[in-house]
Write a protein that holds these residues in place. Structure first.
Motif, PDB file in Angstrom:
ATOM      1  N   PRO A  67       0.805  -1.231   0.000  1.00 32.20           N
ATOM      2  CA  PRO A  67       0.000   0.000   0.000  1.00 32.20           C
ATOM      3  C   PRO A  67       0.840   1.285   0.000  1.00 32.20           C
ATOM      4  N   LEU A  68       0.804   1.992  -1.102  1.00 33.70           N
ATOM      5  CA  LEU A  68       1.557   3.245  -1.210  1.00 33.70           C
ATOM      6  C   LEU A  68       1.060   4.286  -0.215  1.00 33.70           C
ATOM      7  N   CYS A  69      -0.219   4.235   0.120  1.00 34.35           N
ATOM      8  CA  CYS A  69      -0.751   5.181   1.105  1.00 34.35           C
ATOM      9  C   CYS A  69      -0.066   4.991   2.459  1.00 34.35           C
ATOM     10  N   VAL A  70       0.187   3.755   2.833  1.00 35.49           N
ATOM     11  CA  VAL A  70       0.868   3.459   4.100  1.00 35.49           C
ATOM     12  C   VAL A  70       2.314   3.935   4.040  1.00 35.49           C
ATOM     13  N   TYR A  71       2.985   3.635   2.944  1.00 37.06           N
ATOM     14  CA  TYR A  71       4.395   4.000   2.807  1.00 37.06           C
ATOM     15  C   TYR A  71       4.597   5.517   2.776  1.00 37.06           C
ATOM     16  N   SER A  72       3.598   6.253   2.316  1.00 35.46           N
ATOM     17  CA  SER A  72       3.743   7.703   2.191  1.00 35.46           C
ATOM     18  C   SER A  72       3.285   8.466   3.430  1.00 35.46           C
ATOM     19  N   CYS A  73       2.621   7.810   4.348  1.00 36.40           N
ATOM     20  CA  CYS A  73       2.067   8.488   5.523  1.00 36.40           C
ATOM     21  C   CYS A  73       3.192   9.011   6.418  1.00 36.40           C
ATOM     22  N   ILE A  74       3.234  10.318   6.609  1.00 39.31           N
ATOM     23  CA  ILE A  74       4.330  10.933   7.366  1.00 39.31           C
ATOM     24  C   ILE A  74       4.209  10.748   8.879  1.00 39.31           C
ATOM     25  N   SER A  75       2.992  10.448   9.351  1.00 42.23           N
ATOM     26  CA  SER A  75       2.808  10.312  10.800  1.00 42.23           C
ATOM     27  C   SER A  75       2.668   8.867  11.257  1.00 42.23           C
ATOM     28  N   GLY A  76       2.601   7.941  10.316  1.00 42.96           N
ATOM     29  CA  GLY A  76       2.403   6.534  10.670  1.00 42.96           C
ATOM     30  C   GLY A  76       0.954   6.215  11.008  1.00 42.96           C
ATOM     31  N   ALA A  77       0.043   7.126  10.675  1.00 38.77           N
ATOM     32  CA  ALA A  77      -1.373   6.906  10.982  1.00 38.77           C
ATOM     33  C   ALA A  77      -2.009   5.887  10.050  1.00 38.77           C
ATOM     34  N   MET A  78      -1.533   5.810   8.834  1.00 39.53           N
ATOM     35  CA  MET A  78      -2.059   4.837   7.872  1.00 39.53           C
ATOM     36  C   MET A  78      -1.226   3.567   8.044  1.00 39.53           C
ATOM     37  N   PHE A  79      -1.890   2.455   8.292  1.00 36.46           N
ATOM     38  CA  PHE A  79      -1.161   1.211   8.524  1.00 36.46           C
ATOM     39  C   PHE A  79      -1.954   0.021   7.991  1.00 36.46           C
ATOM     40  N   LYS A  80      -1.236  -1.058   7.776  1.00 35.15           N
ATOM     41  CA  LYS A  80      -1.863  -2.298   7.318  1.00 35.15           C
ATOM     42  C   LYS A  80      -1.889  -3.260   8.497  1.00 35.15           C
ATOM     43  N   ASP A  81      -3.078  -3.715   8.867  1.00 31.86           N
ATOM     44  CA  ASP A  81      -3.239  -4.668   9.949  1.00 31.86           C
ATOM     45  C   ASP A  81      -2.648  -5.998   9.496  1.00 31.86           C
ATOM     46  N   ASP A  90      -5.321   5.380  11.751  1.00 29.39           N
ATOM     47  CA  ASP A  90      -5.359   5.680  13.179  1.00 29.39           C
ATOM     48  C   ASP A  90      -5.690   7.169  13.286  1.00 29.39           C
ATOM     49  N   LYS A  91      -6.926   7.470  13.602  1.00 30.31           N
ATOM     50  CA  LYS A  91      -7.409   8.858  13.611  1.00 30.31           C
ATOM     51  C   LYS A  91      -6.652   9.740  14.603  1.00 30.31           C
ATOM     52  N   GLU A  92      -6.165   9.149  15.678  1.00 33.76           N
ATOM     53  CA  GLU A  92      -5.444   9.921  16.691  1.00 33.76           C
ATOM     54  C   GLU A  92      -4.061  10.360  16.194  1.00 33.76           C
ATOM     55  N   ARG A  93      -3.446   9.563  15.338  1.00 32.21           N
ATOM     56  CA  ARG A  93      -2.102   9.877  14.831  1.00 32.21           C
ATOM     57  C   ARG A  93      -2.124  10.725  13.564  1.00 32.21           C
ATOM     58  N   CYS A  94      -3.253  10.730  12.860  1.00 30.29           N
ATOM     59  CA  CYS A  94      -3.339  11.434  11.574  1.00 30.29           C
ATOM     60  C   CYS A  94      -3.195  12.947  11.761  1.00 30.29           C
ATOM     61  N   VAL A  95      -2.362  13.560  10.920  1.00 35.55           N
ATOM     62  CA  VAL A  95      -2.152  15.006  10.982  1.00 35.55           C
ATOM     63  C   VAL A  95      -2.912  15.744   9.880  1.00 35.55           C
ATOM     64  N   GLY A  96      -3.653  15.022   9.068  1.00 31.65           N
ATOM     65  CA  GLY A  96      -4.490  15.646   8.042  1.00 31.65           C
ATOM     66  C   GLY A  96      -3.730  16.220   6.870  1.00 31.65           C
ATOM     67  N   CYS A  97      -2.579  15.652   6.540  1.00 29.24           N
ATOM     68  CA  CYS A  97      -1.781  16.181   5.428  1.00 29.24           C
ATOM     69  C   CYS A  97      -2.274  15.670   4.069  1.00 29.24           C
ATOM     70  N   PHE A  98      -3.001  14.561   4.070  1.00 25.26           N
ATOM     71  CA  PHE A  98      -3.576  13.940   2.879  1.00 25.26           C
ATOM     72  C   PHE A  98      -2.540  13.449   1.868  1.00 25.26           C
ATOM     73  N   THR A  99      -1.338  13.146   2.353  1.00 26.84           N
ATOM     74  CA  THR A  99      -0.340  12.533   1.482  1.00 26.84           C
ATOM     75  C   THR A  99      -0.851  11.183   0.991  1.00 26.84           C
ATOM     76  N   CYS A 100      -1.602  10.496   1.811  1.00 23.76           N
ATOM     77  CA  CYS A 100      -2.176   9.201   1.432  1.00 23.76           C
ATOM     78  C   CYS A 100      -3.133   9.343   0.251  1.00 23.76           C
ATOM     79  N   VAL A 101      -3.872  10.436   0.214  1.00 26.74           N
ATOM     80  CA  VAL A 101      -4.806  10.689  -0.885  1.00 26.74           C
ATOM     81  C   VAL A 101      -4.029  10.822  -2.193  1.00 26.74           C
ATOM     82  N   ILE A 102      -2.935  11.541  -2.133  1.00 23.77           N
ATOM     83  CA  ILE A 102      -2.101  11.745  -3.322  1.00 23.77           C
ATOM     84  C   ILE A 102      -1.409  10.450  -3.731  1.00 23.77           C
TER      85      ILE A 102
END
Length: 149
Positions: A67-81, A90-102
Protein backbone atom coordinates in the motif's frame (compact mmCIF):
# COMPACT_ATOMS: atom_id res chain seq x y z
CA UNK A 1 -7.20 -11.90 2.70
CA UNK A 2 -10.87 -11.33 1.98
CA UNK A 3 -11.74 -8.39 -0.28
CA UNK A 4 -14.81 -6.93 -1.96
CA UNK A 5 -15.13 -7.88 -5.62
CA UNK A 6 -17.41 -6.34 -8.20
CA UNK A 7 -19.30 -8.32 -10.81
CA UNK A 8 -19.71 -5.53 -13.36
CA UNK A 9 -22.39 -7.34 -15.35
CA UNK A 10 -24.66 -7.33 -12.28
CA UNK A 11 -24.13 -3.72 -11.12
CA UNK A 12 -27.05 -1.45 -12.00
CA UNK A 13 -25.54 1.73 -10.52
CA UNK A 14 -28.36 2.14 -7.99
CA UNK A 15 -26.10 3.60 -5.27
CA UNK A 16 -27.43 1.36 -2.50
CA UNK A 17 -23.83 0.43 -1.65
CA UNK A 18 -22.99 4.10 -1.12
CA UNK A 19 -26.01 4.68 1.13
CA UNK A 20 -25.23 1.72 3.39
CA UNK A 21 -21.52 2.53 3.43
CA UNK A 22 -22.23 6.09 4.54
CA UNK A 23 -24.65 4.87 7.20
CA UNK A 24 -22.15 2.29 8.47
CA UNK A 25 -19.66 5.08 9.11
CA UNK A 26 -22.13 7.47 10.76
CA UNK A 27 -22.92 8.17 14.40
CA UNK A 28 -25.72 5.58 14.13
CA UNK A 29 -24.11 2.76 12.11
CA UNK A 30 -26.84 0.22 12.74
CA UNK A 31 -29.86 2.42 11.92
CA UNK A 32 -30.21 3.72 8.37
CA UNK A 33 -32.90 6.31 9.17
CA UNK A 34 -31.08 7.75 12.18
CA UNK A 35 -27.78 7.80 10.26
CA UNK A 36 -29.17 10.32 7.80
CA UNK A 37 -31.78 12.14 9.90
CA UNK A 38 -30.16 12.43 13.33
CA UNK A 39 -26.41 12.48 12.68
CA UNK A 40 -24.79 15.80 13.46
CA UNK A 41 -22.49 15.32 10.45
CA UNK A 42 -23.63 14.23 7.02
CA UNK A 43 -22.61 10.58 6.50
CA UNK A 44 -20.05 10.12 3.71
CA UNK A 45 -19.53 6.88 1.79
CA UNK A 46 -16.06 5.37 1.52
CA UNK A 47 -16.65 4.09 -2.01
CA UNK A 48 -17.53 5.48 -5.42
CA UNK A 49 -19.73 4.41 -8.29
CA UNK A 50 -18.11 4.69 -11.69
CA UNK A 51 -20.27 4.81 -14.79
CA UNK A 52 -18.80 4.39 -18.23
CA UNK A 53 -20.50 3.65 -21.53
CA UNK A 54 -23.64 2.21 -19.95
CA UNK A 55 -21.73 0.10 -17.41
CA UNK A 56 -21.48 0.89 -13.72
CA UNK A 57 -19.48 -0.56 -10.88
CA UNK A 58 -18.54 0.20 -7.33
CA UNK A 59 -14.95 1.18 -6.54
CA UNK A 60 -13.28 1.14 -3.14
CA UNK A 61 -9.93 0.66 -1.43
CA UNK A 62 -8.19 -2.49 -2.64
CA UNK A 63 -6.21 -2.97 0.60
CA UNK A 64 -3.10 -3.40 -1.54
CA UNK A 65 -0.39 -5.91 -0.72
CA UNK A 66 2.10 -3.04 -1.06
CA UNK A 67 0.00 0.00 0.00
CA UNK A 68 1.56 3.24 -1.21
CA UNK A 69 -0.75 5.18 1.10
CA UNK A 70 0.87 3.46 4.10
CA UNK A 71 4.39 4.00 2.81
CA UNK A 72 3.74 7.70 2.19
CA UNK A 73 2.07 8.49 5.52
CA UNK A 74 4.33 10.93 7.37
CA UNK A 75 2.81 10.31 10.80
CA UNK A 76 2.40 6.53 10.67
CA UNK A 77 -1.37 6.91 10.98
CA UNK A 78 -2.06 4.84 7.87
CA UNK A 79 -1.16 1.21 8.52
CA UNK A 80 -1.86 -2.30 7.32
CA UNK A 81 -3.24 -4.67 9.95
CA UNK A 82 -0.89 -7.67 9.77
CA UNK A 83 -3.59 -10.07 10.97
CA UNK A 84 -6.46 -9.05 8.65
CA UNK A 85 -4.63 -7.32 5.80
CA UNK A 86 -6.98 -4.34 6.07
CA UNK A 87 -5.42 -0.91 5.48
CA UNK A 88 -6.64 1.37 8.28
CA UNK A 89 -6.27 4.92 9.57
CA UNK A 90 -5.36 5.68 13.18
CA UNK A 91 -7.41 8.86 13.61
CA UNK A 92 -5.44 9.92 16.69
CA UNK A 93 -2.10 9.88 14.83
CA UNK A 94 -3.34 11.43 11.57
CA UNK A 95 -2.15 15.01 10.98
CA UNK A 96 -4.49 15.65 8.04
CA UNK A 97 -1.78 16.18 5.43
CA UNK A 98 -3.58 13.94 2.88
CA UNK A 99 -0.34 12.53 1.48
CA UNK A 100 -2.18 9.20 1.43
CA UNK A 101 -4.81 10.69 -0.88
CA UNK A 102 -2.10 11.74 -3.32
CA UNK A 103 -0.21 8.45 -3.03
CA UNK A 104 -3.17 6.12 -3.69
CA UNK A 105 -2.76 5.09 -7.34
CA UNK A 106 -6.49 4.37 -7.63
CA UNK A 107 -7.87 7.54 -6.04
CA UNK A 108 -9.94 5.58 -3.53
CA UNK A 109 -9.05 7.71 -0.50
CA UNK A 110 -10.96 10.96 -0.17
CA UNK A 111 -10.46 14.03 1.94
CA UNK A 112 -12.91 14.32 4.79
CA UNK A 113 -13.32 15.50 8.33
CA UNK A 114 -14.57 14.20 11.63
CA UNK A 115 -15.28 16.33 14.69
CA UNK A 116 -13.66 19.34 13.03
CA UNK A 117 -10.44 17.46 12.15
CA UNK A 118 -9.28 16.80 8.61
CA UNK A 119 -9.02 13.05 8.04
CA UNK A 120 -8.72 10.69 5.09
CA UNK A 121 -11.82 8.59 4.41
CA UNK A 122 -11.42 5.10 2.94
CA UNK A 123 -13.00 1.69 2.96
CA UNK A 124 -12.27 -0.30 6.11
CA UNK A 125 -14.44 -3.30 5.12
CA UNK A 126 -16.74 -2.34 8.03
CA UNK A 127 -14.49 -4.48 10.26
CA UNK A 128 -15.08 -2.46 13.43
CA UNK A 129 -18.89 -2.67 13.46
CA UNK A 130 -20.13 -5.47 11.22
CA UNK A 131 -19.28 -9.04 10.20
CA UNK A 132 -19.83 -8.29 6.50
CA UNK A 133 -19.10 -5.08 4.55
CA UNK A 134 -22.41 -3.25 4.38
CA UNK A 135 -22.05 -2.51 0.66
CA UNK A 136 -21.94 -6.26 0.01
CA UNK A 137 -24.69 -7.21 2.43
CA UNK A 138 -27.17 -4.73 0.96
CA UNK A 139 -26.37 -4.86 -2.77
CA UNK A 140 -29.79 -5.68 -4.28
CA UNK A 141 -28.38 -7.34 -7.40
CA UNK A 142 -25.51 -9.18 -5.67
CA UNK A 143 -22.97 -7.30 -7.79
CA UNK A 144 -20.62 -7.08 -4.82
CA UNK A 145 -19.05 -10.19 -3.33
CA UNK A 146 -16.81 -10.60 -0.31
CA UNK A 147 -14.21 -13.36 -0.37
CA UNK A 148 -10.71 -14.55 -1.13
CA UNK A 149 -8.98 -13.62 -4.37
Amino acid sequence: MKKVYVIEDFCIGCGTCMVYCAAAHSEYPKDLLKAFKLSSLKPVPRLFIEEEEGNSYSLMCRHCDEPLCVYSCISGAMFKDNRTGVVKVDKERCVGCFTCVIACPYGFIREGSENGRSLPLKCDLCKDSFDMPQCVEHCPNEALRYGEE
